[in-house]
Design a protein around this motif. Structure first.
Motif, PDB file in Angstrom:
ATOM      1  N   ARG A 176       0.824  -1.119  -0.198  1.00 13.88           N
ATOM      2  CA  ARG A 176       0.065  -0.199  -0.013  1.00 13.88           C
ATOM      3  C   ARG A 176       0.899   1.353   0.067  1.00 13.88           C
ATOM      4  NH1 ARG A 176      -3.289  -0.408   5.355  1.00 13.88           N
ATOM      5  NH2 ARG A 176      -4.306   1.453   4.636  1.00 13.88           N
ATOM      6  N   LEU A 177       2.155   1.210   0.805  1.00 13.86           N
ATOM      7  CA  LEU A 177       2.738   2.268   0.591  1.00 13.86           C
ATOM      8  C   LEU A 177       4.199   1.948   0.648  1.00 13.86           C
ATOM      9  CD1 LEU A 177       3.503   5.230   1.461  1.00 13.86           C
ATOM     10  CD2 LEU A 177       3.366   4.480   4.020  1.00 13.86           C
ATOM     11  N   LEU A 217       8.137   3.354   0.687  1.00 14.57           N
ATOM     12  CA  LEU A 217       9.246   4.474   1.072  1.00 14.57           C
ATOM     13  C   LEU A 217      10.563   4.097   0.813  1.00 14.57           C
ATOM     14  CD1 LEU A 217       7.653   5.478   4.958  1.00 14.57           C
ATOM     15  CD2 LEU A 217       7.559   6.600   2.595  1.00 14.57           C
ATOM     16  N   LEU A 238       6.533  14.062   1.679  1.00 15.82           N
ATOM     17  CA  LEU A 238       7.633  13.771   2.480  1.00 15.82           C
ATOM     18  C   LEU A 238       8.964  14.375   2.081  1.00 15.82           C
ATOM     19  CD1 LEU A 238       9.386  12.109   4.597  1.00 15.82           C
ATOM     20  CD2 LEU A 238       9.353  10.174   2.950  1.00 15.82           C
ATOM     21  N   GLY A 288       1.069   8.447   5.046  1.00 19.92           N
ATOM     22  CA  GLY A 288       1.193   7.455   3.968  1.00 19.92           C
ATOM     23  C   GLY A 288       0.097   6.725   3.789  1.00 19.92           C
ATOM     24  N   LEU A 314       1.456   9.764  -1.435  1.00 21.64           N
ATOM     25  CA  LEU A 314       2.428  10.274  -0.616  1.00 21.64           C
ATOM     26  C   LEU A 314       3.681  10.569  -1.582  1.00 21.64           C
ATOM     27  CD1 LEU A 314       3.825  11.051   2.271  1.00 21.64           C
ATOM     28  CD2 LEU A 314       4.865   8.926   1.965  1.00 21.64           C
ATOM     29  N   THR A 325       7.472  11.669  -2.352  1.00 17.09           N
ATOM     30  CA  THR A 325       8.770  11.800  -1.546  1.00 17.09           C
ATOM     31  C   THR A 325       9.832  13.019  -2.301  1.00 17.09           C
ATOM     32  OG1 THR A 325       8.735   9.706  -0.623  1.00 17.09           O
ATOM     33  CG2 THR A 325      10.814  10.751  -0.615  1.00 17.09           C
TER      34      THR A 325
END
Lengths: 131, 130
Positions: free
Chosen positions: A126-127, A129, B6, B119, B125, B127
């Motif tokens: 889902r996310l 980073l 972010l 997020g 989201l 970055t």
């Protein structure tokens, strides 16, 4: 789950959060701050996967110590991952091979992911980073 | 759509903060919502209260504050990344026995859990890293 399954996309790792780690343990705070994010997400009950890519694979090397700069290093955090139920550890095959490493050089058992399987891996979280 | 950003690049050290601000303005101009900006890694320096760039350069801190004033965007700063780098609000400055504080509202010190929450709870989201 094994590397063949991932590589062929027959079975793909799923989760809430994929943290991609692309930096080595020493020299910058990227790896530590990326791992911190993973730990916090796991502590909040999210299913977290880690993908070690580029120099990030060095985070998993066995035999690490604290750095000369008085910083703690990240191997302690790697040791704690299981305690946080972070058990999906993925390693980019190319990153490993191009650094002359194999899974036997690593601290923990990992799943090796081929480049072709990466888009699906990103899609199944889902996310994502990136650190 | 509901957006969160972010920001991980230091102001004036890399393009990341400038790009993030321009993206933020574009988002609201197009009628989307920008609910949250989360500052992490060297991005936390965007919140430095005492930043004093030359007058003929964009003032990034003021630009973030304006975004908050006009659109209600939350400006969240990771507390762990901030404290290490000398970004303390009044409360943290008192707690650590420091003579002054370096961060003030609308910037807020908060935990990393808020990044994960942002997020997962926004449509996107985005970055911005160096």
């Amino acid at each position: 789950m094994n590397e063949t399954e991932i590589a062929t996309g027959e079975r793909v790792t799923e989760g809430d959060l994929l943290v991609i780690l692309r930096h080595s343990p020493h020299g910058s705070s990227w790896l530590r701050e990326g791992l911190d994010t993973a730990l916090v997400a796991a502590a909040f009950g999210q299913r977290v996967s880690l993908l070690f890519s580029g120099d990030g694979v060095l985070a998993l090397l066995d035999g690490q110590q604290a750095g000369a700069l008085g910083q703690k290093g990240t191997h302690g955090v790697i040791d704690m991952l299981a305690m946080y139920d972070i058990e999906t550890l993925l390693v980019d095959a190319h990153a490993l091979i191009s650094r002359g490493l194999s899974t036997e050089d690593l601290l923990l058992p990992v799943s090796v992911v081929e480049g072709a399987a990466l888009p699906k891996l990103l899609d199944q979280h889902r996310l994502v980073l990136n650190f | 759509m509901r957006y969160a950003l972010l920001v991980q690049g230091g102001p004036y050290s890399s393009q990341a903060s400038h790009s993030a601000l321009r993206f933020a303005r574009a988002v609201v101009e197009r009628g989307h919502r920008l609910d949250t900006v989360f500052f992490y890694h060297d991005g936390v320096y965007n919140a430095a209260r005492l930043a004093a760039p030359p007058q003929d350069e964009p003032h990034l801190g003021d630009a973030w504050r304006m975004l908050h004033d006009e659109h209600g965007t939350e400006l969240l700063v990771c507390i762990a990344a901030g404290l290490r780098r000398g970004l303390l609000d009044e409360r943290e400055a008192a707690r650590h026995g420091k003579a002054g504080h370096s961060l003030e509202p609308p910037f807020e010190l908060t935990g990393l859990g808020q990044l994960v929450e942002a997020g997962l709870s926004h449509d996107r989201l985005i970055t911005f890293s160096p």
